[in-house]
Write a protein that holds these residues in place. Structure first.
Motif, short mmCIF file in Angstrom:
data_model
loop_
_atom_site.label_atom_id
_atom_site.label_comp_id
_atom_site.label_asym_id
_atom_site.label_seq_id
_atom_site.Cartn_x
_atom_site.Cartn_y
_atom_site.Cartn_z
N UNK A 188 0.83 -1.20 0.00
CA UNK A 188 0.00 0.00 0.00
C UNK A 188 0.86 1.26 0.00
N UNK A 189 1.94 1.21 0.79
CA UNK A 189 2.84 2.36 0.83
C UNK A 189 3.46 2.63 -0.53
N UNK A 190 3.96 1.57 -1.17
CA UNK A 190 4.57 1.75 -2.50
C UNK A 190 3.55 2.30 -3.50
N UNK A 191 2.33 1.79 -3.41
CA UNK A 191 1.29 2.27 -4.33
C UNK A 191 1.00 3.75 -4.14
N UNK A 192 0.80 4.14 -2.88
CA UNK A 192 0.49 5.54 -2.62
C UNK A 192 1.67 6.45 -2.92
N UNK A 193 2.87 6.01 -2.56
CA UNK A 193 4.05 6.82 -2.86
C UNK A 193 4.19 6.99 -4.37
N UNK A 194 3.93 5.90 -5.11
CA UNK A 194 3.99 5.99 -6.56
C UNK A 194 2.99 6.99 -7.13
N UNK A 207 -0.78 4.03 7.95
CA UNK A 207 -0.39 4.03 6.55
C UNK A 207 0.06 5.43 6.12
N UNK A 208 -0.68 6.46 6.53
CA UNK A 208 -0.30 7.82 6.18
C UNK A 208 1.07 8.19 6.75
N UNK A 209 1.33 7.75 7.98
CA UNK A 209 2.65 8.01 8.58
C UNK A 209 3.76 7.33 7.80
N UNK A 210 3.50 6.09 7.37
CA UNK A 210 4.52 5.36 6.63
C UNK A 210 4.81 6.05 5.30
N UNK A 211 3.78 6.52 4.64
CA UNK A 211 3.97 7.27 3.39
C UNK A 211 4.70 8.57 3.67
N UNK A 212 4.30 9.28 4.70
CA UNK A 212 4.88 10.57 5.03
C UNK A 212 6.38 10.47 5.28
N UNK A 213 6.81 9.34 5.88
CA UNK A 213 8.22 9.16 6.23
C UNK A 213 9.01 8.38 5.20
N UNK A 214 8.41 8.06 4.05
CA UNK A 214 9.10 7.30 3.02
C UNK A 214 10.23 8.14 2.39
N UNK A 215 11.33 7.46 2.06
CA UNK A 215 12.49 8.17 1.50
C UNK A 215 12.14 8.88 0.20
N UNK A 216 11.36 8.22 -0.65
CA UNK A 216 11.01 8.84 -1.93
C UNK A 216 10.22 10.12 -1.73
N UNK A 217 9.37 10.15 -0.70
CA UNK A 217 8.63 11.36 -0.38
C UNK A 217 9.58 12.45 0.10
N UNK A 218 10.57 12.05 0.91
CA UNK A 218 11.55 13.02 1.40
C UNK A 218 12.21 13.74 0.25
N UNK A 219 12.51 12.98 -0.82
CA UNK A 219 13.23 13.56 -1.94
C UNK A 219 12.33 14.36 -2.88
N UNK A 220 11.09 13.98 -2.97
CA UNK A 220 10.20 14.54 -3.99
C UNK A 220 9.69 15.93 -3.63
N UNK A 221 9.50 16.21 -2.34
CA UNK A 221 8.83 17.43 -1.94
C UNK A 221 9.73 18.36 -1.14
#
Length: 1263
Positions: A179-185, A214-228
């Motif tokens: 789910x995290x990978x899907x949302x991050x994507x 789930x929202x916390x896991x997305x929020x702290x994902x490395x790809x999110x860190x880099x994207x925004x």
């Protein structure tokens, strides 16, 4: 909260015993009535447990229980008054003998008559209640204990503020990773089309299902860190506080300006400035309505850069639709059985061996329990806490599995059956503590000893034990173990906890008849407080909420209230008084404008046991506070309070006194008479001739917590000896405090320093304040001796086998750390803050000298912070074979010192060290050879050159380390953050062994400009191999204004460096400010600057010398209005196409009524957005299902859609050929009729539907 019958009956029984022992009952002539009262309550005890169970689901039983509770409350009031009168008599024997009762009654006629009458009336009430109990066939206690009670329904869950910190133990299974990978994507994808700069995505699911996790896991994902550029987390909840949301958003976005204002008109522009032209991820957690987005946040966040995203979590699809979230919404699924089983085991097992054993012996039963939890993560966690207390026997697990609670239909799915089951398993005493915890306002902090004191004051903790505080700690700890409350990990101990929103709502629902928890914005709560009587009130007001004051007057009708908790501002008028609440037991006020006049009436509250006042308006306590004989808890955070009334020494029942938040410097003589004291904070040291306040502590043998202040006032050590600390066998927490001699920079404050005589004197004082061996926590603050106290040194410290937490702060003259700590078997947290005289830490700190046979040193130390040892240069610690030192150390912080190197023993023996923080270490040259280190933060280390051989390092932050030149042996490095605004070129180690996947760089604008050149620039080779690079530069106060964003695969390079310019565009929405204010300063702008003014009056434009022709805005054309309406309703191009095909005809009629006004179109769009995109919602619709005798359908000129369903229909109804002309016809009929229709013009039915524009007919295959 509501009392639990059988627990409360036990408390009343104890009161009866206490009063029966008083001579007063004989003098009143009511000893027989008291005995009768005891007999009646005892006769009811046998059915109370079943009555408590059934009152939750049976309203008739609830009425009976309420009558009994009212009688029991009346009994406690009567018994309190009897006991109080006995205390006031002080054991006088002047009225004994045959004439004693007569003499007493003659002297106290009103009291004697009142008490006698009330007891007789109460006995009569209990007789009637006891007789009516037979109608309910309550189970006797023995039968009740052989069964498990049923549960009841509760209302929707209350809100709770959340934060983005992820609890790793809550994450199990591949599903959440998927789910995290899907949302991050979805969040990071570069879409070819988007309706606006910002796209909204929604996570939808029931309460407690894991949306926030789930929202916390997305929020702290490395790809999110880099994207925004910015990540913002807003916990919205049901009670939307607009000012608080804006403030929080500004802080997350790194903004300033109006961030502390209460004015939305200032906050919104500040937010716009903070996120302007920056990409952001905004998480809106726990959203109950779209109004916070559409009505407040959307406009401001529309100024973010293209590619920004919003992620909303909500329980309702309608909210996601109202926010125009992209389809499909992400629905959180329940846990799979295997994932739920993994989560359950995490709550139970303590080692891999235990996990294997449970898998082999209990998985079959566990999977059946999991099935009944329904896959709800919260339910699994709560059941895990329950099983953890039961043990790992099959019989215990089978008892849970076969409990009848699982079959109760009344409990809603959202709550899940598990929470009530866990509640029912609690001891009656613990049930009351659990229910009471739900009263505590969520936005205020309550330390565990404060909560426990409330429990004691309410009578929840009572009985034969004399140490109610210890019993309270056991209850508090058990609630944590059962996952009913969760400790705040930001504290060294489990001192502050929170309660999950679903669990909180469940508890509040059980207590709804007796307790009310409201806020100043809760209109339903305000109505309830005016229409119902409650025994416990918890009120949280918001000073930021403008309009509608919440005043004392609204509370005046609650004359029966026993607990009153007020947090925030409260309107208090002259004449308002606490006398309104004569039955009050607990009073807790924080930050309210509580006046001294209000406090003056405290002494009239005869039953009051708990007072906590946090208000700077209070300058004195009432002189007659000594009349409050039942007072057990007095907590004061009133900085303008300078003294205690002398009568305080009469409070013989006082167990808790906190003076640490006051300016009190004197203590009344005979303070030693308060022998019931268990917790004493902020006790000032005072000397008056041959008397010292420390002498008053000697007789206080029951102390468990003691905080001493101003110890520098003790002139001779003998006074400290008289405190007799070593004899206090219950003491577990000790605070020894002197006035600090350390300044803000961490050095000794005065130029003269501290004299040798002062140092010798304070050393002798603390040597005599030797704690008992039972000590568990100690804080030493402001100590200015040259050496630590003797009882912390060498082998003497070994006596403190229970010591777990040691914190030392502002050690102005101390030249060494205690050398006896290494042998302590329980020490897990050690912190030193500001010790400017320590230059060397020798081997004696980590290992006993001379070396002993002990092979484990600091065996349980997990966290060590050494902060502000500004002259510290050497740390001697060599590796020794066959000796373990700090083997459990996980977190290490070293800050503000001159350490030349890290000792070899640290890197070789601290094998559990995963996080290390090195701040402002002036002479440190290298960090080498930490095999277990995962996270390393380096900040302001001017001489640091090398970081080598960290094989497990994943994250490295380097800030202002200008000499750093080597980074090698970091094969697992995932993320590297570099910050140095003076950096002229990228470090060369980026060319060699350092190959992070993500690089974040904060540098000068000059260096960023070179990086922006790309492949042809001289710095490109140093970062071209990195997968993701985000580089930034500031401009003035605008942090990270300029950026370069690079992705290696697929290749992407973005920068805004070339967008630099000095001209401006000023948009004026209010022309009045131009001539008198703005024109002169804006005249200094660069050539090419422009002003755009909007106005309704053409003369205004002429007055501002606007260029001709003046632009007149026309109304929208029908086609443009239709396009605008579609954008309000649809979330992507596909939805627009669908609406064009199916709804345009109706939509254009709506457009016609909007008369071309954009605002009208947008309002209609907002209305339609909340409805499904069906003709029925936009036009007119009629469904006719199985109505065989339906013959006429007339007078429906606007009918758009007609649906007919009747599988037995042999021919189409005749009314179709007459007055009915729907545009759409949907028909479900028999196969025979469908065959006839299929014949078209040649068939007998065709004439009835040939005039319909769209017709769809269907038949089922019954075979």
């Amino acid at each position: 909260m509501a009392i639990v019958l059988n627990a409360f009956a036990s408390y009343v029984g104890d009161l009866l015993k206490q009063v029966a022992a008083d001579e007063l009952t004989l003098l009143l002539g009511v000893s027989g009535d008291i005995a009768s009262l005891d007999d009646r309550l005892r006769s009811l005890n046998d059915i109370l447990a079943d009555a408590e169970r059934r009152r939750i689901t049976d309203e008739s039983v609830q009425g009976w229980v309420r009558k009994l509770k009212d009688a029991m409350y009346e009994a406690t009031d009567i018994l309190d008054l009897c006991h109080l009168k006995a205390m006031q008599r002080g054991g006088s024997s002047g009225e004994v003998g045959c004439l004693g009762p007569l003499l007493f009654c003659l002297r106290n006629p009103v009291f004697a008559h009142d008490i006698g009458s009330r007891i007789k009336a109460l006995n009569a009430r209990l007789d009637a209640i006891s007789k009516s109990a037979s109608a309910f066939s309550f189970l006797k206690l023995e039968a009740y204990e052989d069964m498990t009670p049923a549960a009841r329904r509760r209302n929707a869950a209350a809100d709770r503020k959340t934060d983005p910190v992820l609890e790793r133990s809550a994450v199990v299974g591949e599903k959440i990773e998927e789910d995290t990978r899907t949302l991050v994507g979805r969040l990071t994808a570069n879409l070819t089309f988007a309706p606006a700069n910002i796209m909204v995505f929604a996570v939808v699911g029931a309460g407690g299902i894991g949306k926030t996790t789930l929202a916390k896991k997305v929020f702290n994902d490395e790809a999110i860190q880099e994207r925004f550029d910015r990540k913002i987390w807003l916990s919205v909840t049901q009670e939307v506080n607009e000012v608080e949301l804006l403030r929080t958003a500004i802080k997350f976005a790194g903004g300033a300006g109006a961030g502390d204002s209460c004015n939305k008109s200032l906050l919104v522009p500040a937010l716009v400035d903070a996120i302007r032209d920056k990409t952001f991820l905004l998480v809106l957690d726990d959203v109950w309505s779209d109004r916070a987005w559409n009505g407040l946040l959307k406009a401001a966040f529309s100024h973010g850069a293209a590619g920004s995203r919003v992620l909303v979590t909500t329980r309702h699809d309608a909210v996601a639709r109202g926010m125009q979230a992209a389809q499909p919404f992400h629905h959180v699924d329940l846990l799979s059985p295997e994932d739920a089983w993994s989560l359950l085991k995490k709550q139970i097992v303590s080692s891999e061996m235990d996990e294997v054993e449970i898998d082999e012996t209990l998985k079959d039963i566990g999977m059946e329990i999991i099935e009944k939890c329904g896959g709800l993560p919260l339910a699994v966690k709560v059941i895990g806490g329950l099983l953890c207390k039961r043990g790992n026997r099959r019989a215990d697990w089978e008892k849970i599995l076969h409990d009848s609670i699982w079959s109760v239909p009344q409990i809603p799915d959202e709550l899940n059956y598990a929470i009530y089951l866990s509640y029912q398993d609690l001891h009656p005493c613990l049930k009351q503590c659990f229910l009471h915890y739900s009263l505590l306002p969520k936005n205020a902090q309550f330390f565990n000893d404060t909560v426990i004191s409330m429990w004691i004051s309410e009578g929840f903790l009572h009985g034969n034990t004399d140490d109610l505080e210890e019993l309270g700690e056991e209850c508090y700890k058990e609630l944590i173990d059962r996952n009913l409350i969760e400790p705040d990990v930001g504290y060294a101990g489990e001192w502050i906890s929170t309660m999950h929103d679903v669990v909180r709502s469940f508890a509040q629902h059980l207590s709804r008849d007796e307790a009310l928890v409201i806020s100043s914005t809760d209109e339903m709560g305000k109505r309830a407080i005016q229409s119902h009587k409650f025994l416990r009130l918890s009120i949280e007001t918001n000073a930021l909420q403008q309009g509608g004051e919440f005043g004392w007057k609204i509370l005046q009708g609650q004359k029966s209230v026993r607990t009153l908790i007020l947090i925030g501002e409260l309107k208090i008028s002259p004449g308002d008084s606490l006398i309104t609440f004569p039955n009050l037991r607990t009073l807790h006020i924080e930050n309210a404008n509580c006046t001294s006049a209000l406090v003056e009436s405290l002494h009239q509250l005869k039953h009051l046991r708990y007072i906590s006042l946090k208000c700077n308006d209070i300058t004195r306590l009432p002189d007659n506070i000594g009349k409050m004989r039942f007072l057990q808890y007095l907590g004061l955070v009133c900085e303008n309070l300078v003294g205690l009334p002398n009568s305080i020494i009469k409070l013989g029942d006082l167990r808790y006194l906190d003076l640490s938040g006051t300016s009190i410097s004197t203590i009344p003589r005979q303070f030693c008479g308060l022998t019931s004291l268990r917790n004493l904070y902020g006790f000032p040291t005072q000397v008056d001739g041959e008397w010292c306040s420390l002498q008053e502590l000697g007789p206080l043998a029951q102390l468990r917590v003691l905080g001493l202040s101003n110890l520098e006032n003790v002139p001779v050590a003998s006074f400290a000896t008289e405190a007799r600390l070593g004899e206090k066998s219950h003491l577990s927490y000790l605070i020894l405090q002197c006035s600090s001699r350390v300044d803000e920079g961490g050095f000794v404050a005065s130029e003269e320093g501290v004299s040798e005589e002062e140092q010798r004197q304070i050393e002798e004082v603390l040597d005599e304040l030797t704690p008992p061996p039972c000590l568990e926590n100690i804080e030493i603050i402001g100590y200015f001796g040259e050496r630590p106290p003797r009882w912390m040194m060498s082998r003497e410290a070994g006596a403190y086998e229970r010591l777990m937490i040691l914190m030392m702060q502002d050690l102005a003259c101390c030249t060494q750390l205690p050398d006896g700590l290494c042998s302590l078997p329980s020490l897990h947290y050690f912190q030193v803050s500001h010790a400017p005289a320590i230059k060397r830490v020798g081997p004696e700190f980590v290992m006993m000298q001379p070396l002993s046979s002990q092979r484990r040193h600091f065996p349980r130390l997990k966290t060590m912070y050494l902060i502000g040892m500004v002259e510290w240069e050497e740390w001697e610690w060599e590796h020794l074979n066959n000796v373990q030192v700090m083997a459990a150390l996980e977190d290490l912080m070293l800050q503000n010192c001159k350490l030349r190197c890290l000792p070899p023993g640290l890197s070789s023996q601290a094998m559990a060290l995963t996080s290390m923080y090195l701040y402002n270490i002036q002479q440190l040259n290298s960090v080498v050879g930490f095999a277990s280190l995962v996270k390393l933060t380096l900040y302001g280390n001017p001489d640091l050159e090398r970081v080598l051989s960290l094989p497990k390092l994943q994250k490295l932050d380097i800030t202002c380390c200008p000499k750093m030149m080597a980074l090698e042996g970091v094969p697992e490095l995932q993320r590297l953050e570099l910050q140095d605004l003076d950096m002229e070129e990228l470090p060369t180690y980026l060319l060699k062994d350092a190959r992070p996947r993500h690089l974040v760089l904060d540098c000068s604008l000059e260096l960023l400009t070179i990086i922006a050149i790309g492949e042809s620039g001289p710095e490109w080779s140093k970062l071209s191999h990195v997968q993701n690079v985000k580089a930034y530069a500031d401009e003035g106060d605008n942090e990270r204004k300029w950026h370069v964003l690079y992705t290696r695969d697929p290749y992407s390079l973005e920068t805004n460096i070339n967008d630099k310019g000095k001209s401006f565009l000023l948009v004026l929405d209010d022309e009045r400010a131009w001539h008198g204010l703005l024109k002169a300063p804006f005249s200094h702008g660069a050539a090419g600057s422009r002003v755009l003014v909007t106005t309704r009056n053409v003369d205004v434009a002429r007055g501002m010398q606007a260029a001709y022709p003046i632009h007149h805005v026309d109304k929208l054309s029908p086609q443009d209005a239709w396009s605008l309406l579609k954008k309000q309703v649809s979330s992507n191009d596909l939805e627009e196409l669908e609406i064009d095909d199916t709804l345009k005809d109706i939509g254009m009629k709506i457009i016609e009524k909007c008369d071309g006004l954009p605002l009208a179109v947008k309002v209609m769009g907002g209305l339609l957005r909340r409805r499904d995109k069906r003709a029925a919602d936009w036009g007119q619709k009629l469904d006719v299902v199985r109505c065989p005798n339906m013959k006429a359908l007339e007078g429906l000129p606007k009918l758009q859609r007609l649906e007919l369903e009747d599988e037995d229909m042999e021919d189409l109804p005749g009314y179709l050929s007459k007055d009915v002309s729907p545009r759409y016809l949907i028909l479900s009929c028999s196969i025979e009729l469908l065959t006839s229709i299929a014949a078209k013009e040649s068939g007998p039915e065709w004439r009835k539907l040939s005039h319909v524009e769209h017709a769809n007919a269907y038949a089922n295959n019954k075979q």
